[in-house]
Every structure is written in C-alpha cells, then in structure tokens.
Design a protein around this motif. Structure first.
Motif, PDB file in Angstrom:
ATOM      1  N   UNK A   1       0.839  -1.200   0.000  1.00 11.93           N
ATOM      2  CA  UNK A   1       0.000   0.000   0.000  1.00 11.93           C
ATOM      3  C   UNK A   1       0.873   1.249   0.000  1.00 11.93           C
ATOM      4  N   UNK A   2       0.342   2.344  -0.558  1.00  7.45           N
ATOM      5  CA  UNK A   2       1.054   3.620  -0.623  1.00  7.45           C
ATOM      6  C   UNK A   2       0.239   4.678   0.104  1.00  7.45           C
ATOM      7  N   UNK A   3       0.930   5.456   0.937  1.00  5.76           N
ATOM      8  CA  UNK A   3       0.302   6.457   1.792  1.00  5.76           C
ATOM      9  C   UNK A   3       0.957   7.823   1.570  1.00  5.76           C
TER      10      UNK A   3
ATOM     11  N   UNK B   1       1.133   5.593   9.965  1.00  7.62           N
ATOM     12  CA  UNK B   1       1.257   5.156  11.361  1.00  7.62           C
ATOM     13  C   UNK B   1      -0.074   5.291  12.095  1.00  7.62           C
ATOM     14  N   UNK B   2      -0.826   6.337  11.799  1.00  2.00           N
ATOM     15  CA  UNK B   2      -2.134   6.505  12.428  1.00  2.00           C
ATOM     16  C   UNK B   2      -3.064   5.351  12.087  1.00  2.00           C
ATOM     17  N   UNK B   3      -3.025   4.913  10.834  1.00  2.00           N
ATOM     18  CA  UNK B   3      -3.867   3.781  10.444  1.00  2.00           C
ATOM     19  C   UNK B   3      -3.443   2.517  11.186  1.00  2.00           C
ATOM     20  N   UNK B   4      -2.140   2.286  11.263  1.00  3.32           N
ATOM     21  CA  UNK B   4      -1.638   1.064  11.891  1.00  3.32           C
ATOM     22  C   UNK B   4      -1.985   1.001  13.378  1.00  3.32           C
ATOM     23  N   UNK B   5      -2.058   2.185  14.021  1.00  2.00           N
ATOM     24  CA  UNK B   5      -2.322   2.212  15.466  1.00  2.00           C
ATOM     25  C   UNK B   5      -3.801   2.102  15.812  1.00  2.00           C
ATOM     26  N   UNK B   6      -4.670   2.373  14.854  1.00  2.00           N
ATOM     27  CA  UNK B   6      -6.103   2.340  15.131  1.00  2.00           C
ATOM     28  C   UNK B   6      -6.562   0.949  15.538  1.00  2.00           C
ATOM     29  N   UNK B   7      -7.492   0.918  16.503  1.00  2.00           N
ATOM     30  CA  UNK B   7      -8.115  -0.360  16.830  1.00  2.00           C
ATOM     31  C   UNK B   7      -9.113  -0.697  15.723  1.00  2.00           C
ATOM     32  N   UNK B   8      -9.104  -1.915  15.273  1.00  2.00           N
ATOM     33  CA  UNK B   8      -9.994  -2.326  14.187  1.00  2.00           C
ATOM     34  C   UNK B   8      -9.547  -3.667  13.647  1.00  2.00           C
ATOM     35  N   UNK B   9     -10.069  -4.069  12.476  1.00  4.20           N
ATOM     36  CA  UNK B   9      -9.713  -5.382  11.921  1.00  4.20           C
ATOM     37  C   UNK B   9      -8.217  -5.565  11.705  1.00  4.20           C
ATOM     38  N   UNK B  10      -7.524  -4.505  11.286  1.00  2.03           N
ATOM     39  CA  UNK B  10      -6.095  -4.611  11.026  1.00  2.03           C
ATOM     40  C   UNK B  10      -5.331  -4.890  12.315  1.00  2.03           C
TER      41      UNK B  10
END
Length: 240
Positions: A179-181, A188-197
C-alpha cells in the motif's frame, strides 16, 4: 546523483487482457525464471500472482501479475526495467503496466530465508509505501483468510490510501500486501487504530500463524505507467 549508491526496489504490475495473453502470463510464472536470473545487475527478485478484486482474496486473478526486484541504484533499475527483454515482453503482452521505484527506509524479517532490502533511513518525507510478506502456516490459512476481507475493506475506506494491492508467490500460503500512503504520519495513524487490522496483527502474534514474515517501509523515488488509466500517485505529487 543523490541515489547513485542506494539500493532501489522496483515493483512492476501488469494487467493482461483475456485470452492468450493471460495464458502466457500464467505460464511465465515458471518460464520467466531463467530470463530473470540472467538480467544484469538484478539482485533479489520474485514473480507474483494476485487475488481477485484488489488482490486481497485467496481466489487467483489470472489477469494481474507482478515482478519485484532489487537493483544497485535508481538509474540501473529504470534502465533494466525499460530495456531488458523479459520486462519488454511483459509490457508488450499487457494492456496496462505500472512500476514503482523505491528505496528502503526500514525492513525487518526475512523472505525465502534472506533479508533482501538494504535499509537507508534518510528523509521519509513524501509518499511512503508499506509491504508485508508472510508465509502462512497451512493450519492457520483458514483463520487468516477469514480476516483479510475486513482488513481490505478498512484500508479501502481510508481516503488517504493512494494505492493498494494484494499479491503472492503461491496462492493461499505466500501473501504480500502493498500500500502507498501520503506520508509516515498518516500510515502510522492507520496502523495504530483499533480495528480489523490491529486485531488481525494480535491474532497473528497470539496464534503463531506465520512461518516467515517480513515488514518493510519504502520511500517512493519514481513511478512509470498507469493503473486503471492513471498514475495513482499523481494527486500526492500535486499536494507536495
């Protein structure tokens, strides 16, 4: 030249029309190997297929394939992927192709028993790519693939993702997500979020699902071609 001594990673995607071109691409998963070994200056390389949709499914997509390779520097990577016979054949047979050129900011883990990417932790401003690669334990494959659609959906709903695809060397058991951000902070914000990932990562650790894994982060150096009729990074360049 700034990048003259920095290892460059190329990741080339090819979309093939239905019919003979797809049969050719499928056959080349085996037949292209001798040609790639003979390419001057090529280092680590992998031929990959993809899943249906955006690649995040265990059902093979016979229309999309990829070649990942490492090179001594950006200039060599651009020249070889443009001029070498095997790359030109893929380009000629495909109806669309897209190549990203990257330098490695960080990498941990192994791929086929090797550490293929040389980290160069320089400035990480600008677009950032993330790659995860895993050899999935056969006993854990069902549990892993049950979670993938939810992860794909969450990434797809994130407006910050410029490009995403799932590819792999062997269906079901060798999976690569790419993926490209826009920048490191957003990723990093996406990776830290609680959720399926995040929950999937915890399940991987708790269940020891992977036999081998690698995580890498890259700085985008250049791109060539189009995907779905456009350069996915064009709006990021305008924003910069």
């Amino acid at each position: 030249m700034r990048n003259s001594a920095i290892q460059t990673v190329s990741l080339s995607f090819f979309r093939f029309p239905r019919g003979a071109a797809r049969l050719w691409a499928f056959a080349m998963m085996g037949l292209a190997r001798p040609s790639l070994r003979r390419v001057p200056d090529i280092g680590f390389w992998k031929l990959c297929g993809s899943g249906t949709g955006e690649g995040f499914t265990p059902i093979p997509n016979t229309g999309v394939y990829a070649i990942l390779a490492t090179w001594p520097n950006l200039k060599v990577a651009q020249e070889r992927t443009d001029s070498e016979y095997i790359f030109k054949r893929y380009q000629a047979k495909s109806e669309e192709n897209y190549t990203l050129f990257m330098s490695t900011l960080s990498a941990r883990g192994i791929w086929s028993g090797a550490a293929p990417f040389d980290s160069n932790p320089v400035s990480d401003t600008g677009p950032i790519a993330a790659l995860t690669r895993a050899t999935i334990s056969p006993l854990a494959a069902l549990s892993f693939w049950r979670r993938v659609p939810d992860i794909s959906s969450v990434i797809g709903q994130d407006p910050n993702v410029a490009f995403k695809i799932g590819i792999g060397e062997i269906p079901l058991l060798h999976q690569i997500t790419f993926s490209v951000w826009p920048d490191t902070h957003v990723m990093a914000n996406f990776a830290r979020k609680d959720g399926p990932h995040a929950r999937a990562i915890k399940a991987v650790r708790d269940g020891n699902w992977f036999r081998e894994e690698l995580y890498a982060r890259f700085r985008i150096l250049d791109s060539r071609g189009t995907w779905h009729g456009r350069d996915p990074l064009e709006h990021l360049r305008h924003a910069a």
